[in-house]
Design a protein around this motif. Structure first.
Motif, PDB file in Angstrom:
ATOM      1  N   ALA A   2       0.828  -1.197   0.000  1.00 43.76           N
ATOM      2  CA  ALA A   2       0.000   0.000   0.000  1.00 43.76           C
ATOM      3  C   ALA A   2       0.870   1.257   0.000  1.00 43.76           C
ATOM      4  CB  ALA A   2      -0.927  -0.004   1.213  1.00 43.76           C
ATOM      5  N   ASP A   3       2.045   1.185   0.602  1.00 44.29           N
ATOM      6  CA  ASP A   3       2.948   2.337   0.588  1.00 44.29           C
ATOM      7  C   ASP A   3       3.354   2.695  -0.839  1.00 44.29           C
ATOM      8  OD1 ASP A   3       2.863   2.578   3.320  1.00 44.29           O
ATOM      9  OD2 ASP A   3       4.705   1.446   3.671  1.00 44.29           O
ATOM     10  N   GLY A   4       3.537   1.674  -1.673  1.00 43.84           N
ATOM     11  CA  GLY A   4       3.865   1.926  -3.071  1.00 43.84           C
ATOM     12  C   GLY A   4       2.744   2.639  -3.790  1.00 43.84           C
ATOM     13  N   LEU A   5       1.516   2.302  -3.430  1.00 44.40           N
ATOM     14  CA  LEU A   5       0.360   2.966  -4.023  1.00 44.40           C
ATOM     15  C   LEU A   5       0.311   4.436  -3.608  1.00 44.40           C
ATOM     16  CD1 LEU A   5      -2.049   2.481  -5.818  1.00 44.40           C
ATOM     17  CD2 LEU A   5      -3.320   1.660  -3.840  1.00 44.40           C
ATOM     18  N   LEU A   6       0.628   4.701  -2.341  1.00 43.81           N
ATOM     19  CA  LEU A   6       0.680   6.092  -1.878  1.00 43.81           C
ATOM     20  C   LEU A   6       1.769   6.880  -2.595  1.00 43.81           C
ATOM     21  CD1 LEU A   6       0.193   6.273   2.002  1.00 43.81           C
ATOM     22  CD2 LEU A   6      -1.291   7.151   0.197  1.00 43.81           C
ATOM     23  N   GLU A   7       2.890   6.232  -2.836  1.00 47.95           N
ATOM     24  CA  GLU A   7       3.977   6.911  -3.547  1.00 47.95           C
ATOM     25  C   GLU A   7       3.531   7.320  -4.944  1.00 47.95           C
ATOM     26  OE1 GLU A   7       7.239   4.210  -3.433  1.00 47.95           O
ATOM     27  OE2 GLU A   7       7.549   4.411  -1.273  1.00 47.95           O
ATOM     28  N   GLN A   8       2.764   6.451  -5.615  1.00 47.87           N
ATOM     29  CA  GLN A   8       2.223   6.816  -6.924  1.00 47.87           C
ATOM     30  C   GLN A   8       1.332   8.053  -6.812  1.00 47.87           C
ATOM     31  OE1 GLN A   8       0.243   3.733  -9.116  1.00 47.87           O
ATOM     32  NE2 GLN A   8       1.895   2.248  -8.851  1.00 47.87           N
ATOM     33  N   ALA A   9       0.483   8.062  -5.791  1.00 49.47           N
ATOM     34  CA  ALA A   9      -0.444   9.183  -5.616  1.00 49.47           C
ATOM     35  C   ALA A   9       0.300  10.489  -5.385  1.00 49.47           C
ATOM     36  CB  ALA A   9      -1.398   8.894  -4.460  1.00 49.47           C
ATOM     37  N   VAL A  10       1.279  10.453  -4.507  1.00 49.79           N
ATOM     38  CA  VAL A  10       2.045  11.666  -4.197  1.00 49.79           C
ATOM     39  C   VAL A  10       2.797  12.151  -5.438  1.00 49.79           C
ATOM     40  CG1 VAL A  10       3.970  12.571  -2.844  1.00 49.79           C
ATOM     41  CG2 VAL A  10       2.237  11.143  -1.744  1.00 49.79           C
ATOM     42  N   ALA A  11       3.343  11.207  -6.213  1.00 54.90           N
ATOM     43  CA  ALA A  11       4.068  11.573  -7.426  1.00 54.90           C
ATOM     44  C   ALA A  11       3.159  12.247  -8.445  1.00 54.90           C
ATOM     45  CB  ALA A  11       4.705  10.329  -8.047  1.00 54.90           C
ATOM     46  N   GLU A  12       1.854  11.972  -8.382  1.00 53.48           N
ATOM     47  CA  GLU A  12       0.907  12.567  -9.315  1.00 53.48           C
ATOM     48  C   GLU A  12       0.217  13.801  -8.739  1.00 53.48           C
ATOM     49  OE1 GLU A  12      -1.651   9.957 -11.426  1.00 53.48           O
ATOM     50  OE2 GLU A  12      -0.194   8.339 -11.480  1.00 53.48           O
ATOM     51  N   GLY A  13       0.735  14.290  -7.594  1.00 49.51           N
ATOM     52  CA  GLY A  13       0.263  15.563  -7.078  1.00 49.51           C
ATOM     53  C   GLY A  13      -0.805  15.499  -6.015  1.00 49.51           C
ATOM     54  N   TYR A  14      -1.094  14.308  -5.504  1.00 52.56           N
ATOM     55  CA  TYR A  14      -2.092  14.180  -4.445  1.00 52.56           C
ATOM     56  C   TYR A  14      -1.449  14.373  -3.071  1.00 52.56           C
ATOM     57  CZ  TYR A  14      -5.582  12.293  -7.662  1.00 52.56           C
ATOM     58  OH  TYR A  14      -6.494  12.134  -8.678  1.00 52.56           O
ATOM     59  N   ASP A  15      -2.233  14.867  -2.129  1.00 53.46           N
ATOM     60  CA  ASP A  15      -1.825  14.968  -0.731  1.00 53.46           C
ATOM     61  C   ASP A  15      -2.466  13.836   0.060  1.00 53.46           C
ATOM     62  OD1 ASP A  15      -0.396  17.388  -1.120  1.00 53.46           O
ATOM     63  OD2 ASP A  15      -2.291  18.502  -1.047  1.00 53.46           O
ATOM     64  N   VAL A  16      -1.723  13.296   1.005  1.00 51.33           N
ATOM     65  CA  VAL A  16      -2.216  12.185   1.807  1.00 51.33           C
ATOM     66  C   VAL A  16      -3.011  12.713   2.998  1.00 51.33           C
ATOM     67  CG1 VAL A  16      -1.558  10.170   3.187  1.00 51.33           C
ATOM     68  CG2 VAL A  16      -0.253  10.765   1.127  1.00 51.33           C
ATOM     69  N   VAL A  17      -4.203  12.153   3.216  1.00 50.13           N
ATOM     70  CA  VAL A  17      -4.994  12.437   4.416  1.00 50.13           C
ATOM     71  C   VAL A  17      -4.674  11.315   5.393  1.00 50.13           C
ATOM     72  CG1 VAL A  17      -7.291  12.836   5.351  1.00 50.13           C
ATOM     73  CG2 VAL A  17      -6.777  13.512   3.006  1.00 50.13           C
ATOM     74  N   ALA A  18      -3.725  11.569   6.293  1.00 48.92           N
ATOM     75  CA  ALA A  18      -3.158  10.493   7.102  1.00 48.92           C
ATOM     76  C   ALA A  18      -4.058  10.056   8.255  1.00 48.92           C
ATOM     77  CB  ALA A  18      -1.798  10.918   7.637  1.00 48.92           C
ATOM     78  N   THR A  19      -4.763  10.997   8.888  1.00 49.35           N
ATOM     79  CA  THR A  19      -5.598  10.672  10.046  1.00 49.35           C
ATOM     80  C   THR A  19      -6.918  11.432   9.943  1.00 49.35           C
ATOM     81  OG1 THR A  19      -4.816  12.480  11.450  1.00 49.35           O
ATOM     82  CG2 THR A  19      -3.518  10.434  11.471  1.00 49.35           C
ATOM     83  N   ASN A  20      -7.836  11.074  10.823  1.00 47.32           N
ATOM     84  CA  ASN A  20      -9.116  11.771  10.856  1.00 47.32           C
ATOM     85  C   ASN A  20      -8.926  13.250  11.175  1.00 47.32           C
ATOM     86  OD1 ASN A  20     -11.662  12.661  12.725  1.00 47.32           O
ATOM     87  ND2 ASN A  20     -12.300  11.335  11.042  1.00 47.32           N
ATOM     88  N   ALA A  21      -7.898  13.563  11.952  1.00 50.89           N
ATOM     89  CA  ALA A  21      -7.635  14.965  12.301  1.00 50.89           C
ATOM     90  C   ALA A  21      -7.265  15.783  11.071  1.00 50.89           C
ATOM     91  CB  ALA A  21      -6.518  15.039  13.338  1.00 50.89           C
ATOM     92  N   ASP A  22      -6.754  15.099  10.019  1.00 49.88           N
ATOM     93  CA  ASP A  22      -6.381  15.794   8.786  1.00 49.88           C
ATOM     94  C   ASP A  22      -7.539  15.893   7.807  1.00 49.88           C
ATOM     95  OD1 ASP A  22      -3.706  15.914   9.686  1.00 49.88           O
ATOM     96  OD2 ASP A  22      -3.364  13.874   8.981  1.00 49.88           O
TER      97      ASP A  22
END
Length: 227
Positions: free
Chosen positions: A55-75
């Motif tokens: 799943a970390d690899g999938l997140l890396e793809q997202a970040v590389a394409e300009g997405y921001d990660v919503v890591a927790t409910n607080a975010d």
């Protein structure tokens, strides 16, 4: 001489074959994205471009394409939660509502959206949330006991009104799926596209701000083959 032989082995061995399969998979997904874009550059699906080992690899793809990660409910902002709910409600909007009202369906989807970022990942499964200015996406990655991966990225896209013709069928919009012929053993790709009928939804929920599209890509593959 030994160095040249090692280089040739690297270019022709299992690692090279895996690299080739990943490259072909990425090219196939690129074709799907181009087809789904219907000549509109702003109409793109969320990142799911290449088979990944985690799943970390999938997140890396997202970040590389300009997405921001919503890591927790607080975010999780109120706007992002409102946008996420449409992805979770999609099966009910596309299919059978089970007799429930749209208001009930969306209220439940919103509650589930609020909990998404805090779902704890395991070694075999993870759900991640990412966002950009015009989209939010849910990234799902899971691994079964036989080493088979299921990976799906679903994104809700919020575009400018008047850019696209309204949908012509469906209760709340047009839905289509497109299996992609890969010719790669063990790799299955399906693309999905749901153009929402925003007028029909607002007739039921006047204050709603539905997306223009919910789009996605789903992949199934064996981890050992593509790792």
């Amino acid at each position: 001489m030994a160095g040249a032989q090692n280089a040739r082995r690297a270019m022709t061995g299992p690692g090279a074959a895996r690299h080739c399969r990943r490259a072909v998979a990425a090219s196939l997904v690129a074709v799907v994205l181009a087809t789904q874009s219907v000549a509109q550059p702003e109409l793109t699906v969320p990142p799911c471009s290449t088979p990944v080992a985690s799943a970390d690899g999938l997140l890396e793809q997202a970040v590389a394409e300009g997405y921001d990660v919503v890591a927790t409910n607080a975010d999780l902002s109120a706007q992002t939660a409102d946008r996420l709910q449409w992805i979770l409600a999609e099966p009910y909007l596309v299919g059978d509502s089970g007799g429930e009202s749209l208001d009930t369906i969306m209220s439940r989807a919103h509650r589930n959206a609020l909990a998404l970022p805090d779902i704890a990942p395991t070694a075999r499964a993870a759900i991640r949330v990412v966002q950009s200015d015009r989209a939010v996406a849910i990234l799902r990655w899971s691994l079964d006991e036989n080493g088979n991966v299921s990976m799906k990225c679903s994104g809700a896209l919020f575009l400018d009104d008047g850019v696209f013709a309204p949908p012509t069928s469906g209760r709340f919009g047009d839905f289509s799926t497109t299996p992609v012929e890969t010719a790669i053993p063990g790799l299955d790709i399906v693309s999905e596209r749901f153009q929402l009928d925003r007028a029909a939804i607002r007739a039921k929920l006047p204050k709603a701000i539905p997306p223009h599209y919910i789009m996605g890509v789903q992949m199934r593959y064996n981890l050992e083959v593509f790792q």
